[in-house]
Design a protein around this motif. Structure first.
Motif, PDB file in Angstrom:
ATOM      1  N   TRP A  34       0.312  12.539 -58.045  1.00 50.02           N
ATOM      2  CA  TRP A  34      -1.434  12.341 -58.513  1.00 50.02           C
ATOM      3  C   TRP A  34      -2.219  12.486 -59.629  1.00 50.02           C
ATOM      4  N   ASP A  35      -1.997  13.158 -60.583  1.00 51.27           N
ATOM      5  CA  ASP A  35      -2.461  12.870 -61.905  1.00 51.27           C
ATOM      6  C   ASP A  35      -1.957  12.198 -63.175  1.00 51.27           C
ATOM      7  N   LEU A  36      -0.799  11.741 -63.171  1.00 46.41           N
ATOM      8  CA  LEU A  36      -0.104  10.701 -63.239  1.00 46.41           C
ATOM      9  C   LEU A  36      -1.216   9.809 -63.627  1.00 46.41           C
ATOM     10  N   PRO A  37      -1.213   9.265 -64.632  1.00 49.51           N
ATOM     11  CA  PRO A  37      -2.512   7.700 -65.220  1.00 49.51           C
ATOM     12  C   PRO A  37      -1.369   6.466 -64.898  1.00 49.51           C
ATOM     13  N   GLN A  38      -0.311   6.486 -65.024  1.00 52.76           N
ATOM     14  CA  GLN A  38       0.408   5.321 -64.822  1.00 52.76           C
ATOM     15  C   GLN A  38       1.408   5.266 -63.845  1.00 52.76           C
ATOM     16  N   VAL A  39       0.537   6.102 -62.408  1.00 54.96           N
ATOM     17  CA  VAL A  39       1.471   5.876 -61.216  1.00 54.96           C
ATOM     18  C   VAL A  39       0.462   5.490 -60.255  1.00 54.96           C
ATOM     19  N   ILE A  40       0.695   4.724 -59.004  1.00 55.94           N
ATOM     20  CA  ILE A  40       0.116   4.787 -57.867  1.00 55.94           C
ATOM     21  C   ILE A  40       0.826   4.877 -57.213  1.00 55.94           C
ATOM     22  N   VAL A  41       0.545   5.562 -56.459  1.00 55.27           N
ATOM     23  CA  VAL A  41       0.417   6.182 -55.042  1.00 55.27           C
ATOM     24  C   VAL A  41       0.428   5.778 -53.212  1.00 55.27           C
ATOM     25  N   SER A  42       1.353   5.717 -53.143  1.00 50.74           N
ATOM     26  CA  SER A  42       0.117   5.211 -51.983  1.00 50.74           C
ATOM     27  C   SER A  42       0.859   5.766 -50.466  1.00 50.74           C
ATOM     28  N   PRO A  43       0.438   5.806 -49.480  1.00 51.73           N
ATOM     29  CA  PRO A  43       0.725   7.314 -47.494  1.00 51.73           C
ATOM     30  C   PRO A  43       1.436   7.046 -46.962  1.00 51.73           C
ATOM     31  N   ALA A  94       0.699  -5.846 -63.454  1.00 50.92           N
ATOM     32  CA  ALA A  94       0.968  -6.598 -65.269  1.00 50.92           C
ATOM     33  C   ALA A  94      -0.817  -7.132 -65.593  1.00 50.92           C
ATOM     34  N   LYS A  95      -1.614  -6.766 -64.268  1.00 51.61           N
ATOM     35  CA  LYS A  95      -2.941  -6.825 -64.787  1.00 51.61           C
ATOM     36  C   LYS A  95      -4.128  -5.412 -64.632  1.00 51.61           C
ATOM     37  N   ASP A  96      -3.129  -4.668 -64.978  1.00 47.17           N
ATOM     38  CA  ASP A  96      -3.811  -2.941 -64.953  1.00 47.17           C
ATOM     39  C   ASP A  96      -5.351  -3.527 -63.983  1.00 47.17           C
ATOM     40  N   LEU A  97      -4.859  -3.318 -62.396  1.00 51.03           N
ATOM     41  CA  LEU A  97      -5.492  -3.357 -61.897  1.00 51.03           C
ATOM     42  C   LEU A  97      -6.555  -2.199 -61.298  1.00 51.03           C
ATOM     43  N   PRO A  98      -5.172  -1.039 -61.584  1.00 49.70           N
ATOM     44  CA  PRO A  98      -6.241   0.175 -61.907  1.00 49.70           C
ATOM     45  C   PRO A  98      -6.820   1.099 -62.796  1.00 49.70           C
ATOM     46  N   GLY A  99      -6.396   0.445 -63.777  1.00 49.48           N
ATOM     47  CA  GLY A  99      -7.457   0.569 -64.955  1.00 49.48           C
ATOM     48  C   GLY A  99      -8.899   0.156 -65.304  1.00 49.48           C
ATOM     49  N   THR A 100      -8.769  -0.836 -64.240  1.00 51.84           N
ATOM     50  CA  THR A 100      -9.931  -1.662 -64.116  1.00 51.84           C
ATOM     51  C   THR A 100     -11.010  -1.219 -62.754  1.00 51.84           C
ATOM     52  N   VAL A 101     -10.181  -0.668 -62.216  1.00 46.22           N
ATOM     53  CA  VAL A 101     -11.129   0.063 -61.277  1.00 46.22           C
ATOM     54  C   VAL A 101     -11.287   1.211 -62.110  1.00 46.22           C
ATOM     55  N   ARG A 102     -11.121   1.813 -62.373  1.00 44.46           N
ATOM     56  CA  ARG A 102     -11.359   3.118 -63.484  1.00 44.46           C
ATOM     57  C   ARG A 102     -12.302   3.360 -63.781  1.00 44.46           C
ATOM     58  N   LEU A 103     -12.271   1.956 -64.685  1.00 47.90           N
ATOM     59  CA  LEU A 103     -13.604   1.652 -65.766  1.00 47.90           C
ATOM     60  C   LEU A 103     -14.682   1.214 -64.757  1.00 47.90           C
TER      61      LEU A 103
END
Length: 358
Positions: A276-285, A121-130
């Motif tokens: 791994w490469d899809l930008p809208q996916v969060i992967v965790s192990p 909702a808050k686009d935290l992955p996008g913030t980290v990438r930017l």
């Protein structure tokens, strides 16, 4: 059967299948029983005289091949919520009692799911990438208050997720084998035959069901086509609940907005996986339930059950081997709706994917 008969006149003989590392803090268990630590190659020989087995290596499938002909240990405990690798015919048809580690992972997984919802909702992955690109780019974010979350799986983990998301302001519903209009944790619970209708209403679909013949690939192309193009899928249940090829196609085509995946059909996730490469996916192990101290909690639960076993008292977390679930003990919830990680929509379970948490 809630208890297993202990040996008389001697401490029980307990075999611990250790994997790479032995469990920590076993001193109390060692005072109650003769404890032997073995790896897979030595399991068959050790089982021949064992009264109980502690499957610390919960990902191992070696127990089926090592199980003695004509019987085996009286009790098997696994350091996970799921029990699928234990439910082979000789064990299911025999007298051994199976217990799991229900209760260790419920709240950590619920917290993790809430974190993933907020991340989307808050686009935290996008913030980290930017930030990594040193780029200042203002964006608007989404509210989670009022968003609809569908929790698939109505056992302890699904219930903890429902409570956590509702407390954060989401409108929560569930999906399970039995329809209910006023579930204490999940509100409206949709039955199996209405799963696709429920998917169409959800902004977040959270999978917390065990893997069974009925739930294998329950989220496939048809289910994904019923989801909103703005919806996100969160899987903290079992990897094979999802048809991964269909999910990759839906993500690439923009038919759903994103996915957060903590479990996969094959683990570790291969480097070649498109996830791994899809930008809208969060992967965790496979870590959503593994909060600090979880290994110690697993050992404490086993030790408590070992004390009960030694004294001939009822064991905690007894699994019904025929359906792969615990007998529900949630107040106000009808029998047959709970489980080791949640009752799935569909037929009675015979398998549930193992997990160090559920």
């Amino acid at each position: 059967m809630e208890h297993a008969s202990p040996p008389t006149g001697r401490p029980p003989d307990v075999v611990v299948l250790t994997g790479a590392d032995p469990p920590p803090g076993m001193a109390a268990a060692e005072r109650l029983a003769r404890v032997r630590y073995v790896r897979e190659p030595g399991l068959a020989e050790a089982l021949a005289s064992a009264d109980a087995v502690f499957m610390w290596d919960f990902l191992s499938g070696a127990l089926a091949g090592a199980w003695p002909d004509g019987g085996g240990p009286r009790w098997v405990h696994i350091a996970s919520a799921g029990v699928d690798r234990l439910l082979f015919p000789a064990l299911v048809d025999g007298d051994a009692v199976v217990t799991n580690s229900r209760g260790i992972f419920d709240e950590p997984i619920a917290e993790y799911v809430l974190g993933l919802v907020l991340a989307f909702a808050k686009d935290l992955p996008g913030t980290v990438r930017l930030q990594g690109e040193r780029r200042w780019r203002h964006r608007e974010t989404e509210r989670i208050t009022g968003a609809r979350a569908l929790v698939v799986g109505t056992g302890p983990i699904g219930r903890a997720i429902g409570r956590r998301l509702a407390a954060a302001g989401l409108r929560v519903s569930g999906a399970g084998r039995t329809a209910r209009a006023a579930d204490p944790d999940l509100g409206t619970v949709h039955p199996a035959e209405r799963l696709h209708d429920a998917l169409a209403e959800a902004d977040y679909v959270v999978l917390a069901a065990p893997l069974t013949p009925a739930t294998h690939h329950m989220i496939g192309a048809a289910a994904l086509d019923r989801m909103k193009p703005t919806a996100r899928l969160v899987n903290v249940g079992r990897g094979r609940l999802v048809d991964e090829d269909a999910l990759v196609a839906a993500l690439r085509d923009g038919r759903i907005a994103g996915a957060a995946l903590d479990v996969f059909a094959d683990e570790p996730l291969p480097p070649s996986s498109p996830f791994w490469d899809l930008p809208q996916v969060i992967v965790s192990p496979h870590m959503s339930g593994d909060a600090v101290g979880w290994r110690d909690e697993l050992v404490r639960l086993f030790t408590d059950n070992l004390a009960r076993f030694t004294a001939g008292r009822p064991l905690r977390n007894v699994v019904d081997k025929r359906i792969g679930h615990l007998v529900p003990d949630v107040p106000g919830v009808p029998a047959g709706t709970g489980g080791s990680t949640g009752a799935p929509p569909g037929a009675p379970a015979t398998h549930a994917h193992p997990r160090g948490r559920g």
